[in-house]
Design a protein around this motif. Structure first.
Motif, mmCIF file in Angstrom:
data_model
loop_
_atom_site.group_PDB
_atom_site.id
_atom_site.type_symbol
_atom_site.label_atom_id
_atom_site.label_comp_id
_atom_site.label_asym_id
_atom_site.label_seq_id
_atom_site.Cartn_x
_atom_site.Cartn_y
_atom_site.Cartn_z
ATOM 1 N N GLU A 117 -1.056 18.151 -2.942
ATOM 2 C CA GLU A 117 -0.800 17.642 -1.595
ATOM 3 C C GLU A 117 -1.020 16.145 -1.553
ATOM 4 N N VAL A 118 -0.617 15.537 -0.431
ATOM 5 C CA VAL A 118 -0.676 14.090 -0.243
ATOM 6 C C VAL A 118 -1.542 13.795 0.973
ATOM 7 N N TYR A 119 -2.392 12.754 0.883
ATOM 8 C CA TYR A 119 -3.260 12.365 2.001
ATOM 9 C C TYR A 119 -3.010 10.903 2.358
ATOM 10 N N PHE A 120 -3.175 10.614 3.651
ATOM 11 C CA PHE A 120 -3.078 9.231 4.118
ATOM 12 C C PHE A 120 -3.922 9.074 5.377
ATOM 13 N N ASP A 121 -4.629 7.963 5.459
ATOM 14 C CA ASP A 121 -5.451 7.662 6.637
ATOM 15 C C ASP A 121 -4.730 6.624 7.489
ATOM 16 N N HIS A 122 -4.539 6.953 8.760
ATOM 17 C CA HIS A 122 -3.901 6.013 9.692
ATOM 18 C C HIS A 122 -4.840 5.789 10.876
#
Length: 306
Positions: A117-122
């Motif tokens: 899976e892919v994670y990103f913090d916004h």
């Protein structure tokens, strides 16, 4: 594999790149990978790529020079000079270092091989997507200006959804598009595909490899300023070998041999400051992410928890 779709950069069709379909390009790293480990791939996101530069300039050029003068004064028994130079040099090094390391860096885009899976913090909100079934959108366009002429560029973006709020989606860019061609972006997508599907190490065709030689060769292309003197020496030694005893040193070679050692402390301090700031910023990830980055962490995906 291509579907016309409106792009934020131009009305030209957008190419859809899929996780399980090859683009036909060879894997290529575009100076974006911050960490390539056995369990996750971290891509630089946001800005602050020059984090540490202020500490390097003030601390490396000014602070270290003043501290060096103070040590010379101490060896000569002139401690008044030592006190004066230390009182200037230590703050020049310490103040910008603390300011640059205590400010959080933008968190990277994470590709987790273990949970796929892919994670990103916004802005403190967690966005994610399963790798299986994910697609990226690549679009080539031109920037035209009086100073730059026509610059070819290409964007590469993926869509992620907010954790526990799947109706909220976000398009994130995998690196700045400027100065990149569509073929380069496809090559970078192949690098990510090879890592997630066949990694952690792979060859020039994206096939699994027990050796990390190709990956290291890709990551080594990224130039480090602290290595500039080493590269200059290697180039001069090669020129000496090819000259066969004739004069092989040019004026630019002499200048680089003088200037680059003087800049070495600045470059090393910049890189060290960036590494400390990056390490401190990792603590900002929620535990749901950090525990899944560990070798013995959970293998459940965030989508399974929703």
């Amino acid at each position: 594999m291509s579907t016309p779709e409106k792009s934020q950069y131009s009305p030209s069709p957008t190419v859809i790149l899929e996780a399980q379909k090859s683009t036909g390009e060879q894997p290529m790293e575009l100076f974006i990978v911050d960490e390539h480990t056995e369990h996750y791939l971290a891509l630089q996101a946001g800005g602050d790529f020059d984090r540490g530069l202020l500490t390097g300039v003030l601390g490396g050029m000014g602070g270290c020079a003043m501290i060096g003068l103070g040590l010379i004064g101490a060896l000569q028994g002139k401690f008044d000079i030592t006190y004066m130079t230390f009182s200037i040099g230590i703050p020049l090094l310490l103040v910008p270092f603390l300011w640059e390391t205590l400010r959080p860096l933008p968190l990277p885009i994470l590709f987790n091989r273990r949970t796929r899976e892919v994670y990103f913090d916004h802005n403190g909100e967690l966005f994610h997507s399963p790798w299986d079934g994910i697609s990226a959108m690549a679009n080539e366009f031109q920037l035209v200006g009086t100073q730059i002429g026509a610059m070819q560029s290409a964007s590469l973006e993926v869509r992620l959804r907010r954790f526990k709020q799947p109706d909220t989606a976000l398009m994130i860019s995998l690196g700045a598009p400027f100065g990149k061609s569509l073929a380069m972006q496809k090559g970078f997508w192949e690098y990510i595909r090879a890592y997630m599907n066949n990694g952690p190490y792979f060859d020039e065709h994206g096939n699994h490899s027990e050796s990390d030689a190709f990956v290291k060769s890709q990551l080594a292309v990224r130039f480090k300023m602290s290595d500039s003197f080493k590269h200059t020496l290697a180039r001069i030694m090669q020129a000496k070998k090819e000259a066969g005893g004739r004069n092989y040193l040019g004026a630019d070679d002499v200048a680089m041999l003088i200037i680059e050692p003087m800049l070495y402390p600045q470059d090393r301090i910049k890189e060290f400051t960036y590494s400390i700031a990056k390490r401190r910023s990792r603590n900002r990830w929620p535990s749901l992410v950090t525990e899944r980055l560990k070798a013995n962490g959970p293998t459940t995906r965030l989508v399974d928890l929703e």
